[in-house]
Design an enzyme around this catalytic site. Structure first.
Site, PDB file in Angstrom:
ATOM      1  N   CYS A   1       1.107  -1.223  -0.093  1.00 16.01           N
ATOM      2  CA  CYS A   1      -0.432   0.122   0.064  1.00 16.01           C
ATOM      3  C   CYS A   1       1.095   1.339  -0.313  1.00 16.01           C
ATOM      4  CB  CYS A   1      -0.955   0.030   1.447  1.00 16.01           C
ATOM      5  SG  CYS A   1      -2.495  -1.648   1.040  1.00 16.01           S
TER       6      CYS A   1
ATOM      7  N   HIS B   1      -3.467   7.420   3.060  1.00 17.20           N
ATOM      8  CA  HIS B   1      -3.206   5.665   2.552  1.00 17.20           C
ATOM      9  C   HIS B   1      -5.368   6.075   3.137  1.00 17.20           C
ATOM     10  CE1 HIS B   1      -4.525   2.024   1.055  1.00 17.20           C
ATOM     11  NE2 HIS B   1      -3.750   1.152   2.947  1.00 17.20           N
TER      12      HIS B   1
ATOM     13  N   ASN C   1     -10.193   0.387   0.052  1.00 21.93           N
ATOM     14  CA  ASN C   1      -8.875   0.590   0.172  1.00 21.93           C
ATOM     15  C   ASN C   1      -7.867  -0.081  -1.252  1.00 21.93           C
ATOM     16  OD1 ASN C   1      -5.861  -0.196   0.786  1.00 21.93           O
ATOM     17  ND2 ASN C   1      -6.110  -1.266   3.091  1.00 21.93           N
TER      18      ASN C   1
HETATM   19  O1  UT7 Z   1      -3.741  -1.008   3.673  1.00 23.80           O
HETATM   20  C1  UT7 Z   1      -2.747  -1.522   4.443  1.00 23.80           C
HETATM   21  C2  UT7 Z   1      -3.339  -2.899   5.564  1.00 23.80           C
HETATM   22  N1  UT7 Z   1      -4.431  -2.674   6.480  1.00 23.80           N
HETATM   23  C3  UT7 Z   1      -5.125  -1.862   6.700  1.00 23.80           C
HETATM   24  O2  UT7 Z   1      -4.620  -1.121   7.037  1.00 23.80           O
HETATM   25  C4  UT7 Z   1      -6.160  -2.982   7.588  1.00 23.80           C
HETATM   26  C5  UT7 Z   1      -5.955  -2.789   9.526  1.00 23.80           C
HETATM   27  N2  UT7 Z   1      -7.221  -3.002   9.539  1.00 23.80           N
HETATM   28  C6  UT7 Z   1      -8.483  -2.720  10.091  1.00 23.80           C
HETATM   29  O3  UT7 Z   1      -8.646  -2.066   9.353  1.00 23.80           O
HETATM   30  C7  UT7 Z   1      -9.289  -3.928  11.059  1.00 23.80           C
HETATM   31  O4  UT7 Z   1      -8.927  -4.451  12.172  1.00 23.80           O
HETATM   32  C8  UT7 Z   1     -10.592  -4.291  10.414  1.00 23.80           C
HETATM   33  C9  UT7 Z   1     -11.545  -3.792   9.702  1.00 23.80           C
HETATM   34  C10 UT7 Z   1      -9.703  -5.349   9.126  1.00 23.80           C
HETATM   35  C11 UT7 Z   1     -10.907  -5.217  11.751  1.00 23.80           C
HETATM   36  O5  UT7 Z   1     -11.879  -4.570  12.404  1.00 23.80           O
HETATM   37  P1  UT7 Z   1     -11.149  -4.663  14.168  1.00 23.80           P
HETATM   38  O6  UT7 Z   1     -11.719  -3.985  15.374  1.00 23.80           O
HETATM   39  O7  UT7 Z   1      -9.711  -4.655  14.271  1.00 23.80           O
HETATM   40  O8  UT7 Z   1     -12.116  -6.292  13.965  1.00 23.80           O
HETATM   41  P2  UT7 Z   1     -11.827  -7.615  14.761  1.00 23.80           P
HETATM   42  O9  UT7 Z   1     -10.340  -8.222  14.126  1.00 23.80           O
HETATM   43  O10 UT7 Z   1     -10.675  -7.036  15.989  1.00 23.80           O
HETATM   44  O11 UT7 Z   1     -12.804  -8.120  15.336  1.00 23.80           O
HETATM   45  C12 UT7 Z   1     -13.756  -8.010  16.056  1.00 23.80           C
HETATM   46  C13 UT7 Z   1     -14.781  -9.237  15.916  1.00 23.80           C
HETATM   47  C14 UT7 Z   1     -14.770 -11.216  15.639  1.00 23.80           C
HETATM   48  O12 UT7 Z   1     -15.277 -11.584  16.802  1.00 23.80           O
HETATM   49  P3  UT7 Z   1     -14.867 -12.321  17.780  1.00 23.80           P
HETATM   50  O13 UT7 Z   1     -13.917 -13.331  17.637  1.00 23.80           O
HETATM   51  O14 UT7 Z   1     -14.535 -11.098  18.399  1.00 23.80           O
HETATM   52  O15 UT7 Z   1     -16.395 -12.528  17.735  1.00 23.80           O
HETATM   53  C15 UT7 Z   1     -14.431 -10.696  14.668  1.00 23.80           C
HETATM   54  O16 UT7 Z   1     -14.729 -12.225  13.837  1.00 23.80           O
HETATM   55  O17 UT7 Z   1     -15.283  -8.584  14.785  1.00 23.80           O
HETATM   56  C16 UT7 Z   1     -15.766 -10.189  14.035  1.00 23.80           C
HETATM   57  N3  UT7 Z   1     -15.226  -9.512  12.427  1.00 23.80           N
HETATM   58  C17 UT7 Z   1     -16.925  -9.283  11.657  1.00 23.80           C
HETATM   59  N4  UT7 Z   1     -18.097  -9.065  12.057  1.00 23.80           N
HETATM   60  C18 UT7 Z   1     -18.832  -8.653  11.195  1.00 23.80           C
HETATM   61  C19 UT7 Z   1     -14.831  -9.483  12.020  1.00 23.80           C
HETATM   62  N5  UT7 Z   1     -15.042  -9.397  10.382  1.00 23.80           N
HETATM   63  C20 UT7 Z   1     -16.228  -9.088  10.016  1.00 23.80           C
HETATM   64  C21 UT7 Z   1     -16.793  -8.843   9.287  1.00 23.80           C
HETATM   65  N6  UT7 Z   1     -18.755  -8.396   9.610  1.00 23.80           N
HETATM   66  N7  UT7 Z   1     -16.706  -7.903   8.333  1.00 23.80           N
END
Ligand code: UT7
Length: 328
Positions: A113, A253, A284
């Site tokens: 990225c 970004h 993204n």
């Molecule tokens: O381009 C440069 C590189 N990439 C980035 O900068 C991305 C950086 N990361 C992020 O944007 C975020 O970490 C995400 C959007 C990918 C995820 O958000 P988060 O707030 O960090 O969620 P998490 O991974 O901590 O997951 C929280 C919960 C989990 O459920 P449990 O284990 O708490 O029951 C996930 O399974 O949210 C769940 N979850 C979802 N729920 C509904 C993960 N994805 C989804 C989804 N819909 N799409």
């Protein structure tokens, strides 16, 4: 000393729209979750017969037109992509042929990225060392080709698109004053495409284990992204002798609205609309994201002569960077 300037920009977004509602039919997610956790509502998807090269070519044509230059005037083409048409030949060579840029050398570079900023930095060096007069910087991504639409934690984020900039030794535009780059290979496995390279060539096993798709530890990556983009911005400004208060715009970004909000806190003097965002409509788009945003920002006529603009990025590798531009 010569000064490298962005004298023309262009971007290309495929027509097909993938909404949060569409995604909620593919994986267990909802519009409400995606909007609140990422700020994204839609992203674009390339057709089967659209590639990094074809999208990059379209963006490049628009950038050349904007700069008032012909493809024959280009002496270097740099393409930032993590979704090249082929491992080789390079996407830059394919674009060179499409554009008829016969006098141009052509090279792909891969900084995930952060690719657009890495390419800008190379273009600046080529121009200011006197090696090149006109460099075409292109970022082009068909992320849908490496996105796992069974993985709800990643498939909601990514979209396709391309951007281009003509960087030149002559003409007016956005002077590239400083580009500050960094990398840390220790965290490589937190964001990667495990198979398809020489460590793990394609095999029955790699296909069955879905190893040809992006794997990301979202939460970990999130923390690094906030920290590194903020630090890169600070170090770039320090190296330029420019204070945060002097900035008129920040174009980051487009990774996640919460990452952008954290960056905005650092620039609390800036009104909210001076942190330019496209993620709501395009998600993204990796290397292309800053380039697309910069092009739309220019086309909207938002920048004014004399203003200072900061770009900042973070991506797999890890890689990161920030660039200070002066609108002249
Ligand atoms: O381009 C440069 C590189 N990439 C980035 O900068 C991305 C950086 N990361 C992020 O944007 C975020 O970490 C995400 C959007 C990918 C995820 O958000 P988060 O707030 O960090 O969620 P998490 O991974 O901590 O997951 C929280 C919960 C989990 O459920 P449990 O284990 O708490 O029951 C996930 O399974 O949210 C769940 N979850 C979802 N729920 C509904 C993960 N994805 C989804 C989804 N819909 N799409």
């Amino acid at each position: 000393m010569k000064q490298a300037r962005i004298v023309g920009t262009g971007s290309y977004l495929p027509q097909r729209v993938l909404t949060n509602h569409d995604l909620s039919k593919m994986v267990e997610t909802s519009d409400e979750w995606i909007v609140s956790r990422t700020g994204m509502k839609e992203r674009r998807l390339a057709r089967e017969d659209e590639y990094a090269s074809s999208m990059g070519t379209e963006a490049a044509r628009l950038a050349l037109k904007d700069a008032g230059k012909s493809s024959e005037e280009i002496d270097f083409i740099l393409v930032a992509t993590l979704t090249p048409d082929y491992i080789f030949p390079s996407t830059a060579c394919l674009i060179q042929q499409e554009l008829g840029a016969k006098k141009a050398a052509a090279l792909d570079l891969q900084a995930a990225c952060s690719g657009y900023l890495y390419a800008l930095s190379m273009a600046k060096a080529l121009i200011e060392s006197g090696i090149s007069r006109n460099v075409l910087v292109i970022a082009a991504e068909k992320l849908s080709s490496i996105t796992d639409y069974q993985d709800r934690s990643t498939c909601i984020l990514f979209g396709d698109g391309a951007a281009a900039a003509v960087v030149s030794a002559e003409g007016s535009g956005l002077a590239i004053k400083t580009v500050h780059l960094g990398a840390d290979g220790e965290q490589a496995e937190l964001l990667m495409l495990p198979a398809g390279g020489c460590r793990k060539p394609a095999s029955q096993e790699s296909l069955e284990q879905r190893m040809h798709y992006i794997k990301m530890s979202g939460n970990e990556v999130f923390k690094h992204a906030v920290r590194r983009m903020q630090e890169a911005a600070k170090e770039c400004l320090e190296a330029s002798g420019v204070s945060e208060e002097e900035l008129a715009w920040v174009i980051p970004h487009q990774a996640n609205i919460r990452i952008l909000d954290a960056i905005a806190k650092r620039f609390s003097h800036l009104p909210a609309n001076r942190l330019y965002k496209t993620l709501e409509k395009y998600g993204n788009t990796s290397a292309s994201s800053i380039g697309i945003a910069l092009d739309e920002w220019r086309k909207e006529g938002l920048g004014k002569t004399g203003e200072k603009v900061l770009l900042t990025a973070f991506g797999g590798g890890f890689t990161w960077g920030a660039a200070l531009l002066h609108y002249e």
